[in-house]
Scaffold this active site. Structure first.
Site, PDB file in Angstrom:
ATOM      1  N   LYS A 158      -2.804  44.837 -28.680  1.00 17.22           N
ATOM      2  CA  LYS A 158      -3.357  44.610 -30.017  1.00 17.22           C
ATOM      3  C   LYS A 158      -3.782  45.915 -30.666  1.00 17.22           C
ATOM      4  CE  LYS A 158      -5.347  40.001 -29.186  1.00 17.22           C
ATOM      5  NZ  LYS A 158      -6.608  39.210 -29.279  1.00 17.22           N
ATOM      6  N   GLY A 165      -2.439  38.898 -37.830  1.00 17.39           N
ATOM      7  CA  GLY A 165      -1.280  38.763 -36.961  1.00 17.39           C
ATOM      8  C   GLY A 165      -0.426  40.005 -36.843  1.00 17.39           C
ATOM      9  N   GLU A 200      -5.134  43.024 -23.552  1.00 17.27           N
ATOM     10  CA  GLU A 200      -5.852  41.884 -23.006  1.00 17.27           C
ATOM     11  C   GLU A 200      -4.886  40.984 -22.239  1.00 17.27           C
ATOM     12  OE1 GLU A 200      -9.358  41.091 -26.310  1.00 17.27           O
ATOM     13  OE2 GLU A 200      -7.531  39.882 -26.364  1.00 17.27           O
ATOM     14  N   LYS A 201      -5.437  40.213 -21.322  1.00 20.83           N
ATOM     15  CA  LYS A 201      -4.666  39.158 -20.680  1.00 20.83           C
ATOM     16  C   LYS A 201      -4.251  38.160 -21.755  1.00 20.83           C
ATOM     17  CE  LYS A 201      -3.245  36.577 -17.140  1.00 20.83           C
ATOM     18  NZ  LYS A 201      -2.182  37.018 -16.216  1.00 20.83           N
ATOM     19  N   LYS A 237      -2.922  30.846 -40.313  1.00 20.19           N
ATOM     20  CA  LYS A 237      -3.389  29.463 -40.209  1.00 20.19           C
ATOM     21  C   LYS A 237      -2.741  28.576 -41.283  1.00 20.19           C
ATOM     22  CE  LYS A 237      -7.788  31.268 -38.541  1.00 20.19           C
ATOM     23  NZ  LYS A 237      -9.193  31.582 -38.898  1.00 20.19           N
ATOM     24  N   GLU A 275     -14.795  33.949 -33.380  1.00 22.24           N
ATOM     25  CA  GLU A 275     -13.557  33.280 -33.005  1.00 22.24           C
ATOM     26  C   GLU A 275     -13.310  33.392 -31.499  1.00 22.24           C
ATOM     27  OE1 GLU A 275     -10.298  33.700 -35.547  1.00 22.24           O
ATOM     28  OE2 GLU A 275     -11.522  33.758 -37.362  1.00 22.24           O
ATOM     29  N   GLU A 288     -12.632  37.664 -31.726  1.00 25.95           N
ATOM     30  CA  GLU A 288     -13.068  38.585 -32.772  1.00 25.95           C
ATOM     31  C   GLU A 288     -14.130  37.901 -33.609  1.00 25.95           C
ATOM     32  OE1 GLU A 288      -9.870  39.521 -35.420  1.00 25.95           O
ATOM     33  OE2 GLU A 288      -9.399  37.433 -35.843  1.00 25.95           O
ATOM     34  N   ARG A 292     -17.307  37.615 -42.914  1.00 24.22           N
ATOM     35  CA  ARG A 292     -17.131  37.176 -44.306  1.00 24.22           C
ATOM     36  C   ARG A 292     -17.070  35.658 -44.330  1.00 24.22           C
ATOM     37  NH1 ARG A 292     -11.933  35.561 -43.600  1.00 24.22           N
ATOM     38  NH2 ARG A 292     -10.576  36.874 -42.334  1.00 24.22           N
TER      39      ARG A 292
END
Length: 451
Positions: A158, A165, A200-201, A237, A275, A288, A292
């Site tokens: 990331k 994304g 990250e995994k 989303k 999240e 994360e 906002r």
């Protein structure tokens, strides 16, 4: 309380903020690009200031022009909405230097949570569960290999400054690590001017569940339950709902407390979202924090009876939160109605809306800035509006959403309404059996009679 607020945004969120301000007897200032001259947020604000040509970098991202608009209209505060400058610590800091209140968290909180590697380190120190991975940024492919051998494949690389994304790559085998590592760094530098990455995994088949938090200037932080945002295309989303079909009361309490701990770790003020990824065993991991208001905030409003924008404004004005009992009543679903063509890989469909008929009825809400003869500009995101319904049960909410989608008539541009309608009939969706990758295999058929 503020007498006048400038909204540094456009479209449906700008109009949404204006509505709450009017109910709070606060005057509003809209800013707009020349492409948005006929948008409803311009019409319904008390004052409006043109801040530049259509490109965002020359208008909605142009900090000096937004500050000038605030100064010439004597606005005491700026609400950034979502997107654009809403998570820009520099903008928040400059507002403070000009004695204009930024309606949102401090620059320090934005910085702490905006950089994903720093946020992860902060969460580890606060005892919030995180996905196993690198403790900080990865400096070389050799270091990346060591980390991946330790945590096991698959992994996800990331961008530290990433979002939406972009700057993300999943690696399933060791042989593909170096190529994906180099490509991710290159993408990150191009998109965010920051090549830093971490690893990250990769949590397989998870739900994406976020917890809504509110904080004030007096050290109080509460949570208002969760939203399930697992139904996504290309990490964007499509549909959100609350409560999550995955949730249990015990898990909600545990995740809610983790979200409160995360917010308190950075002295959070205003509305924010923590999240998490939740695996099939209901183990959750911090992903994360969005500092906002979220696009999907209405589903929380509908089941908790909180006005989240009003809470943001009150927090910014220094008002201490009321001691209210938190209750979630019923179920709410939001469908994002975008000007996109689902028959042709969701390509944008800008242009003039010829017919625009909104659905109605009990517990049906539409947040939109569009109308018949409105011209959707090609310069910004493709969202026309959001359709939100609520009902006593999830089953009833799905039925109400299907009925409302059938009533929602938009002609002149292609929209995602047919896609959402098919989703309402999907048996796996009805049973709550989906994850963040579900829509990758979802077979959209615009004609149900055609095999």
């Amino acid at each position: 309380m503020f007498n006048k607020i400038l909204i540094a945004n456009r479209g449906e969120i700008a109009l949404r903020i204006i509505r709450t301000c009017k109910e709070m007897d606060i005057n509003t200032v809209a800013v707009f690009s020349t492409a948005d001259r006929d948008s409803l947020h311009v019409k319904f604000a008390d004052e409006a200031v043109c801040i530049g040509p259509p490109p965002s970098r020359e208008s909605y991202l142009k900090i000096p022009r937004i500050l000038s608009a605030a100064e010439i209209t004597n606005a005491e505060a700026i609400h950034p909405g979502y997107g654009f400058l809403s998570e820009n610590a520099k903008f928040s800091r400059i507002c403070g230097e000009h004695d204009i209140k930024f309606i949102g968290p401090s620059p320090e909180a934005i910085d702490a949570m905006g950089n994903k590697s720093v946020a992860k380190k902060t969460m580890i120190e606060s005892g919030v569960p995180v996905v196993p991975g690198s403790e900080g940024l990865i400096e070389s492919v050799e270091e990346a290999k060591e980390i991946c051998d330790e945590i096991g494949y698959p992994v996800i690389i990331k961008a530290s400054s990433g979002g939406g994304g972009r700057g993300m790559r999943v690696v399933h085998e060791k042989e593909n690590l170096q190529q994906n590592y180099n490509m991710c760094k290159s993408e990150a530098e191009t998109a965010f001017d920051d090549p830093a990455v971490y690893i990250e995994k990769f949590v397989q088949d998870p739900h994406h569940v976020e917890i809504q938090v509110l904080g004030d200037q007096h050290g109080n932080v509460i949570h208002l339950g969760e939203r399930d945002c697992s139904l996504q295309r290309r990490h964007q989303k499509i549909l959100e709902e609350s409560p999550s079909p995955l949730m249990t009361p015990e898990l909600r309490e545990e995740m809610g407390q983790a979200a409160i701990d995360a917010a308190k770790a950075v002295d959070y003020e205003g509305a924010g979202t923590v999240e998490f990824l939740v695996d099939k065993d209901r183990k959750f991991y911090f992903m994360e924090m969005n500092t906002r208001i979220q696009v999907e905030h209405p589903v929380t409003e509908e089941i908790t009876n909180y006005d989240l924008v009003a809470e943001q404004i009150k927090a910014a004005a220094g008002i201490e939160m009321e001691d209210r009992e938190f209750k979630m009543r019923g179920h709410a679903i939001e469908c994002r109605i975008n000007a996109e063509d689902p028959e042709h890989n969701f390509r944008p469909s800008a242009g003039k809306i010829k017919v625009f008929h909104l659905p109605g009825g009990h517990s049906v809400r539409v947040d939109t800035h569009a109308y018949a003869d409105y011209n959707i500009p090609p310069h910004y995101d493709s969202m026309i509006g959001k359709l939100i319904v609520s009902a006593p049960t999830r089953e009833d909410a799905i039925k109400r959403m299907k009925r409302s989608l059938e009533e929602f008539i938009i002609e002149g541009v292609k929209t995602t309404i047919p896609y959402h309608l098919q989703l309402m009939d999907d048996e796996n969706f009805k049973k709550g059996e989906f994850n963040t990758h579900y829509l990758e295999e979802f077979d959209f058929n615009p004609d149900p009679n055609k095999k």
